[in-house]
Scaffold this motif. Structure first.
Motif, PDB file in Angstrom:
ATOM      1  N   ALA A 602     -62.512  23.075  -2.408  1.00 49.55           N
ATOM      2  CA  ALA A 602     -63.940  22.821  -1.846  1.00 49.55           C
ATOM      3  C   ALA A 602     -63.755  21.049  -1.546  1.00 49.55           C
ATOM      4  O   ALA A 602     -64.132  20.708  -0.573  1.00 49.55           O
ATOM      5  CB  ALA A 602     -64.933  22.919  -2.982  1.00 49.55           C
ATOM      6  N   GLU A 603     -63.119  20.489  -2.723  1.00 52.70           N
ATOM      7  CA  GLU A 603     -62.726  18.908  -2.405  1.00 52.70           C
ATOM      8  C   GLU A 603     -61.928  18.681  -1.215  1.00 52.70           C
ATOM      9  O   GLU A 603     -62.290  17.863  -0.291  1.00 52.70           O
ATOM     10  CB  GLU A 603     -62.195  18.371  -3.677  1.00 52.70           C
ATOM     11  CG  GLU A 603     -62.238  16.893  -3.568  1.00 52.70           C
ATOM     12  CD  GLU A 603     -61.816  16.278  -5.139  1.00 52.70           C
ATOM     13  OE1 GLU A 603     -61.303  15.138  -4.918  1.00 52.70           O
ATOM     14  OE2 GLU A 603     -61.563  17.039  -5.707  1.00 52.70           O
ATOM     15  N   GLN A 604     -61.087  19.458  -0.846  1.00 55.72           N
ATOM     16  CA  GLN A 604     -60.100  19.193   0.311  1.00 55.72           C
ATOM     17  C   GLN A 604     -60.708  19.580   1.460  1.00 55.72           C
ATOM     18  O   GLN A 604     -60.569  18.830   2.534  1.00 55.72           O
ATOM     19  CB  GLN A 604     -58.744  20.402   0.108  1.00 55.72           C
ATOM     20  CG  GLN A 604     -57.714  19.896  -0.864  1.00 55.72           C
ATOM     21  CD  GLN A 604     -56.939  18.434  -0.890  1.00 55.72           C
ATOM     22  OE1 GLN A 604     -56.952  18.198   0.669  1.00 55.72           O
ATOM     23  NE2 GLN A 604     -56.848  17.891  -1.662  1.00 55.72           N
ATOM     24  N   TYR A 605     -61.582  20.852   1.381  1.00 57.22           N
ATOM     25  CA  TYR A 605     -62.467  20.906   2.437  1.00 57.22           C
ATOM     26  C   TYR A 605     -63.568  19.727   2.896  1.00 57.22           C
ATOM     27  O   TYR A 605     -63.762  19.442   4.116  1.00 57.22           O
ATOM     28  CB  TYR A 605     -63.312  22.244   2.579  1.00 57.22           C
ATOM     29  CG  TYR A 605     -64.067  22.691   3.627  1.00 57.22           C
ATOM     30  CD1 TYR A 605     -63.245  23.104   4.844  1.00 57.22           C
ATOM     31  CD2 TYR A 605     -65.617  22.722   3.619  1.00 57.22           C
ATOM     32  CE1 TYR A 605     -64.271  23.426   5.876  1.00 57.22           C
ATOM     33  CE2 TYR A 605     -66.193  23.018   4.528  1.00 57.22           C
ATOM     34  CZ  TYR A 605     -65.637  23.345   5.790  1.00 57.22           C
ATOM     35  OH  TYR A 605     -66.553  23.665   6.955  1.00 57.22           O
ATOM     36  N   PHE A 606     -64.066  19.182   1.748  1.00 55.88           N
ATOM     37  CA  PHE A 606     -65.037  18.106   2.012  1.00 55.88           C
ATOM     38  C   PHE A 606     -64.411  16.835   2.661  1.00 55.88           C
ATOM     39  O   PHE A 606     -64.833  16.225   3.545  1.00 55.88           O
ATOM     40  CB  PHE A 606     -65.635  17.761   0.684  1.00 55.88           C
ATOM     41  CG  PHE A 606     -66.560  16.737   0.906  1.00 55.88           C
ATOM     42  CD1 PHE A 606     -67.774  16.963   1.149  1.00 55.88           C
ATOM     43  CD2 PHE A 606     -66.270  15.499   0.374  1.00 55.88           C
ATOM     44  CE1 PHE A 606     -68.695  15.532   1.173  1.00 55.88           C
ATOM     45  CE2 PHE A 606     -67.027  14.324   0.431  1.00 55.88           C
ATOM     46  CZ  PHE A 606     -68.311  14.406   0.863  1.00 55.88           C
ATOM     47  N   ILE A 607     -62.868  16.915   2.400  1.00 56.57           N
ATOM     48  CA  ILE A 607     -62.477  15.708   3.006  1.00 56.57           C
ATOM     49  C   ILE A 607     -61.707  15.899   4.385  1.00 56.57           C
ATOM     50  O   ILE A 607     -61.873  15.172   5.464  1.00 56.57           O
ATOM     51  CB  ILE A 607     -61.298  15.227   2.060  1.00 56.57           C
ATOM     52  CG1 ILE A 607     -61.604  14.777   0.837  1.00 56.57           C
ATOM     53  CG2 ILE A 607     -60.165  14.175   2.851  1.00 56.57           C
ATOM     54  CD1 ILE A 607     -60.281  14.437  -0.198  1.00 56.57           C
ATOM     55  N   HIS A 608     -61.127  17.132   4.629  1.00 55.99           N
ATOM     56  CA  HIS A 608     -60.543  17.297   5.738  1.00 55.99           C
ATOM     57  C   HIS A 608     -61.393  18.175   6.703  1.00 55.99           C
ATOM     58  O   HIS A 608     -60.938  18.314   8.015  1.00 55.99           O
ATOM     59  CB  HIS A 608     -59.041  17.942   5.803  1.00 55.99           C
ATOM     60  CG  HIS A 608     -58.377  17.025   5.153  1.00 55.99           C
ATOM     61  ND1 HIS A 608     -57.692  15.936   5.258  1.00 55.99           N
ATOM     62  CD2 HIS A 608     -57.653  17.171   3.523  1.00 55.99           C
ATOM     63  CE1 HIS A 608     -56.924  15.176   4.319  1.00 55.99           C
ATOM     64  NE2 HIS A 608     -57.269  16.026   3.436  1.00 55.99           N
ATOM     65  N   HIS A 609     -62.169  18.850   6.245  1.00 53.55           N
ATOM     66  CA  HIS A 609     -63.236  19.910   7.183  1.00 53.55           C
ATOM     67  C   HIS A 609     -62.060  21.018   7.984  1.00 53.55           C
ATOM     68  O   HIS A 609     -62.594  21.328   9.103  1.00 53.55           O
ATOM     69  CB  HIS A 609     -64.055  19.231   8.278  1.00 53.55           C
ATOM     70  CG  HIS A 609     -64.945  18.243   7.445  1.00 53.55           C
ATOM     71  ND1 HIS A 609     -66.047  18.850   6.867  1.00 53.55           N
ATOM     72  CD2 HIS A 609     -65.150  16.724   7.168  1.00 53.55           C
ATOM     73  CE1 HIS A 609     -66.754  17.790   6.406  1.00 53.55           C
ATOM     74  NE2 HIS A 609     -66.048  16.879   6.549  1.00 53.55           N
ATOM     75  N   LYS A 610     -61.036  21.568   7.241  1.00 55.95           N
ATOM     76  CA  LYS A 610     -60.333  22.458   8.098  1.00 55.95           C
ATOM     77  C   LYS A 610     -60.633  23.875   7.285  1.00 55.95           C
ATOM     78  O   LYS A 610     -60.237  24.169   6.282  1.00 55.95           O
ATOM     79  CB  LYS A 610     -58.743  21.978   7.579  1.00 55.95           C
ATOM     80  CG  LYS A 610     -58.320  20.844   8.292  1.00 55.95           C
ATOM     81  CD  LYS A 610     -57.070  20.615   8.037  1.00 55.95           C
ATOM     82  CE  LYS A 610     -56.527  19.285   8.810  1.00 55.95           C
ATOM     83  NZ  LYS A 610     -55.135  19.026   8.422  1.00 55.95           N
ATOM     84  N   LYS A 611     -61.432  24.638   8.204  1.00 55.10           N
ATOM     85  CA  LYS A 611     -61.922  25.733   7.881  1.00 55.10           C
ATOM     86  C   LYS A 611     -60.432  26.892   7.726  1.00 55.10           C
ATOM     87  O   LYS A 611     -60.730  27.643   6.619  1.00 55.10           O
ATOM     88  CB  LYS A 611     -62.902  26.411   8.897  1.00 55.10           C
ATOM     89  CG  LYS A 611     -64.262  25.722   8.713  1.00 55.10           C
ATOM     90  CD  LYS A 611     -65.127  26.242   9.715  1.00 55.10           C
ATOM     91  CE  LYS A 611     -66.524  25.885   9.608  1.00 55.10           C
ATOM     92  NZ  LYS A 611     -67.690  26.412  10.345  1.00 55.10           N
ATOM     93  N   ARG A 612     -59.860  26.790   8.584  1.00 56.81           N
ATOM     94  CA  ARG A 612     -58.585  27.958   8.515  1.00 56.81           C
ATOM     95  C   ARG A 612     -57.944  27.655   7.315  1.00 56.81           C
ATOM     96  O   ARG A 612     -57.468  28.661   6.782  1.00 56.81           O
ATOM     97  CB  ARG A 612     -57.651  27.553   9.736  1.00 56.81           C
ATOM     98  CG  ARG A 612     -56.656  28.767   9.798  1.00 56.81           C
ATOM     99  CD  ARG A 612     -56.098  28.446  11.276  1.00 56.81           C
ATOM    100  NE  ARG A 612     -57.107  28.746  12.228  1.00 56.81           N
ATOM    101  CZ  ARG A 612     -56.609  28.537  13.638  1.00 56.81           C
ATOM    102  NH1 ARG A 612     -55.312  28.209  13.884  1.00 56.81           N
ATOM    103  NH2 ARG A 612     -57.371  29.026  14.687  1.00 56.81           N
ATOM    104  N   GLN A 613     -57.420  26.256   6.781  1.00 57.26           N
ATOM    105  CA  GLN A 613     -56.485  25.976   5.896  1.00 57.26           C
ATOM    106  C   GLN A 613     -57.669  26.525   4.535  1.00 57.26           C
ATOM    107  O   GLN A 613     -56.906  27.004   3.651  1.00 57.26           O
ATOM    108  CB  GLN A 613     -56.482  24.426   5.674  1.00 57.26           C
ATOM    109  CG  GLN A 613     -55.651  24.062   4.432  1.00 57.26           C
ATOM    110  CD  GLN A 613     -54.294  24.472   4.652  1.00 57.26           C
ATOM    111  OE1 GLN A 613     -53.617  24.685   5.797  1.00 57.26           O
ATOM    112  NE2 GLN A 613     -53.525  24.734   3.760  1.00 57.26           N
ATOM    113  N   LEU A 614     -58.867  26.198   4.517  1.00 57.89           N
ATOM    114  CA  LEU A 614     -59.702  26.769   3.274  1.00 57.89           C
ATOM    115  C   LEU A 614     -59.567  28.229   2.986  1.00 57.89           C
ATOM    116  O   LEU A 614     -59.387  28.618   1.926  1.00 57.89           O
ATOM    117  CB  LEU A 614     -61.110  26.220   3.491  1.00 57.89           C
ATOM    118  CG  LEU A 614     -62.191  26.707   2.491  1.00 57.89           C
ATOM    119  CD1 LEU A 614     -61.881  26.058   1.347  1.00 57.89           C
ATOM    120  CD2 LEU A 614     -63.417  26.370   2.809  1.00 57.89           C
TER     121      LEU A 614
END
Length: 726
Positions: A602-614
């Protein structure tokens, strides 16, 4: 198969010694019929195993019926011995009551046959006793045609009787009418006294004033004591009364003819009726034995065909019932006689229960061989004896000029002639009555003869040589009645394997004899004998102490065993809880790790906003977690689902029960408030919401001045509660 009864070879003196007649009196008292009571007093012990086993089986089956819903029918009857004698003689006629007694017996037999045929699986022996009897239907049917339910002769018993009774009824009606007319006529003429009429010799009569006697036609049957009244049968009813008397005579003649014909009809059944009465008499005795067994907790022990007798927890029946009625305790005895231990020598101080032990063994043996259940443990074992020889109590005979010892020698001579390997002998105070040394030597010789003939027996003695003999011979043993070592009081317990001390000097000291006299008496006898008796006494005291210690150890062992079991159960519960806590801890730890991983994503997504990676990272996490799980079949999953559902339901039931309990508690009526105490000066009180306690100094206008020591305060009485008076 016809069984021939052979009575046990036993003397009347033995029956008297063992109080067997008292037992028979108890059995007789519990019989319902006169014949049963008489026969019960004549019961004798039997010898054959088949006879004894059958008799015991009958009693045991009847005893079982007391606790069953299927109770055996009533067997009460009146004796028909006189009727049977008359039936044996031609042209005799039974009386009315005789027919009633015969019908009762027939109906009882029919009820018993019907009952035992229905429940023959429960009462096989009693059912077998009824097989030789036949249903008695003809006699009740024939008598019911003659007698009504009240036992009176029916009008239809014969045509002639019916005609006679009709004529009698007509005459009685005419007598009443004529008497009534005369009563009215003479009453109107004032010839009668105030009572008007009376009964004389079962006939209605007019109560005529004496002065008018000659004005009334009729027969005078008497007068009053004062002579003022004369009793007269009116002339009009007198003729009818004469005719009625003639008809009464004809009626009695006809009844006699009817009873005579009925007697002749029953005469061929005489043998059957005798057998029926004998059966009911015997079942009455069986029922009495069962009642007696019920009162004294009698059971059917195992009957051995080998030479081994084991009486476990045996009670003397007469003593047991006597103590039971008075609320006293009765002590049981356990004794075993077998091929390797044929004779037991019981020693110990007097009043310890030696004689009652002998009587218990002998009386139970007599009762058993007489078909009576005995008060012993159900796992006891018994054997049958051909002869029972006893010598119990003081047997002086003034009539025959015999001393105690002379009688005993005569008795021993009889024992020597009769004793064999199928004999049980019971001798109390063996060898006493003469010089101890000489009597002891002769008693030892007698005992050796009994031993050589392989007889079973129990004797009591104080003689040391007999104790030594029992210790030396392989198939003989010593026993003693246990005494409390401190109080020297008997415990009435028989201990096998060791001789008992007489406690002569100890008992003397306990009863107040000076020690100096006791010590002087000790010096007058041989040192060896004193030492021998002292050794036995010491061993007996040690045995008593060991018995007490053993009892305590058993109690401690039992408590330790219970505590170990409790700790084991507690340990299992703790282990189960530890396993559950460990599983819960591991589960929580795994959930925390999984939560941390999701938090990182969730923290990585908050920083980079990469849905596919999430999504890719989440799928990896899920796949990793699923790889750790064990694959389960559908059946296992279904089972787990059912188990979870059951747990949930169980919890729901418990919760519902708790809620119901709380509701019930709420519905309970609140207890009434405690009665309010009127507060007064000097009472110790406190505030209702406080803890400090003070005393009331004064009360003014519903307020109190409360002194707390350091200060006082003015408080409303409603805010105070009573603690105590000053």
């Amino acid at each position: 198969m016809l069984l021939i009864y052979v009575t046990l070879n036993i003397s009347q003196k033995t029956l008297q010694d063992l109080e067997f007649n008292a037992v028979l009196a108890h059995i007789s008292d519990r019989c319902n019929t006169t014949l049963g009571k008489e026969l019960a007093l004549e019961i004798t012990p039997k010898l054959q195993l088949e006879i004894v086993a059958k008799s015991l089986g009958e009693t045991n089956e009847y005893l079982a019926s007391f606790t069953s819903d299927n109770r055996i029918p009533n067997h009460g009857f009146e004796s028909i011995l006189e009727e049977l004698k008359l039936l044996k003689i031609d042209n005799t006629t039974l009386e009315l009551n005789g027919f009633k007694k015969i019908v009762v017996i027939c109906e009882s037999i029919n009820a018993h046959k019907k009952f035992f045929e229905k429940f023959k699986e429960y009462y096989p022996i009693l059912y077998g006793n009824t097989l030789s009897l036949s249903y008695q239907k003809e006699i009740p049917e024939r008598t019911n045609q003659i007698f009504d339910k009240f036992g009176e002769i029916r009008d239809a018993a014969s045509d002639n009787l019916m005609s006679i009774r009709r004529q009698m009824m007509g005459l009685k009606s005419k007598i009443n009418q004529s008497f009534g007319a005369a009563l009215q006529r003479y009453q109107a003429a004032e010839f009668l006294d105030e009572i008007r009429e009376s009964i004389v010799d079962n006939r209605r009569v007019l109560a005529v004033k004496a002065m008018y006697r000659k004005k009334i036609k009729g027969a005078v049957l008497g007068a009053s004591k004062t002579g003022s009244i004369v009793y007269v049968v009116p002339e009009a009813s007198l003729a009818y009364s004469t005719q009625l008397s003639n008809l009464n005579f004809e009626e009695q003649e006809e009844i006699f003819k009817i009873l005579n014909r009925l007697t002749n009809d029953i005469r061929p059944y005489r043998a059957d009726l005798a057998a029926c009465q004998e059966y009911l008499r015997d079942i009455d005795i069986v029922a009495a034995k069962a009642k007696y067994a019920l009162e004294m907790n009698g059971v059917l022990p195992k009957i051995n065909t080998k030479r081994e007798m084991y009486l476990r927890d045996a009670f003397h029946p007469l003593l047991f019932l006597s103590n039971k009625s008075s609320g006293d305790l009765t002590y049981p005895q356990t004794i075993k006689l077998e091929e390797k231990n044929r004779i037991i020598v019981i020693s110990g101080p007097n009043a310890g229960g030696k004689s009652i032990t002998l009587k218990t063994i002998g009386l139970l043996q007599l009762m058993l061989q007489s078909g009576m259940l005995i008060p012993v443990h159900e796992r006891s074992e018994v054997i049958l004896f051909e002869k029972i020889l006893t010598d119990i109590g003081d047997n002086q005979s003034i009539e025959n000029h015999l001393s105690t010892y002379s009688y005993r020698l005569k008795n021993m001579n009889s024992f020597l002639k009769k004793c064999n390997d199928k004999t049980l002998f019971l001798i109390d105070e063996f060898g006493t009555g003469t010089d101890p040394e000489l009597g002891g030597a002769l008693a030892e010789t007698f005992l050796e003869v009994f031993y050589e003939r392989e007889a079973f027996g129990v004797i009591t003695t104080h003689y040391a040589n007999l104790k030594m003999l029992a210790n030396d011979l392989p198939f003989m043993s010593n026993a003693n009645m246990l005494f409390d070592a401190k109080s020297l009081a008997p415990t009435f317990q028989l201990i096998l394997g060791q001789a008992g001390a007489s406690f002569t000097f100890e008992v003397a000291q306990k009863n107040g004899i000076p020690y100096s006299l006791v010590n002087k008496a000790k010096k007058k006898i041989e040192r060896g004998k004193v030492r021998f008796d002292a050794t036995i006494a010491k061993l007996q005291k040690e045995r008593s102490q060991m018995a007490v210690t053993g009892t305590k150890l058993k109690e401690v062992e039992s408590k330790a065993r219970d505590e170990a079991s409790r700790l084991e159960v507690l340990n299992e519960k703790i282990q189960t809880k530890l396993v559950k806590y460990q599983e819960l801890y591991d589960q929580d730890k795994r959930m925390i790790q999984l939560g941390n991983k999701v938090n990182d994503l969730a923290e990585q997504y908050f920083i980079h906003h990469k849905k596919r990676q999430l999504v890719s990272d989440l799928i990896k996490v899920v796949e990793i977690e699923n790889s750790k799980r064990k694959k389960k079949t559908a059946q296992v999953l279904k089972k787990e689902k059912v188990e979870k559902k059951a747990v949930v339901e169980e919890v729901a039931v418990k919760v519902a029960a708790i809620r119901e309990k709380k509701k019930a508690e709420k519905k309970k009526p609140t207890p009434p408030p405690a009665p309010k105490i009127a507060l007064q000066i000097g009472y110790r009180v406190r505030l209702k919401d406080g803890k400090a306690v003070g005393s009331i100094d004064a009360i003014e206008k519903n307020k109190a001045i409360v002194n707390y020591g350091m200060f006082t305060t003015n408080v409303s009485l409603d805010q105070l509660e009573f603690v105590s008076k000053s």
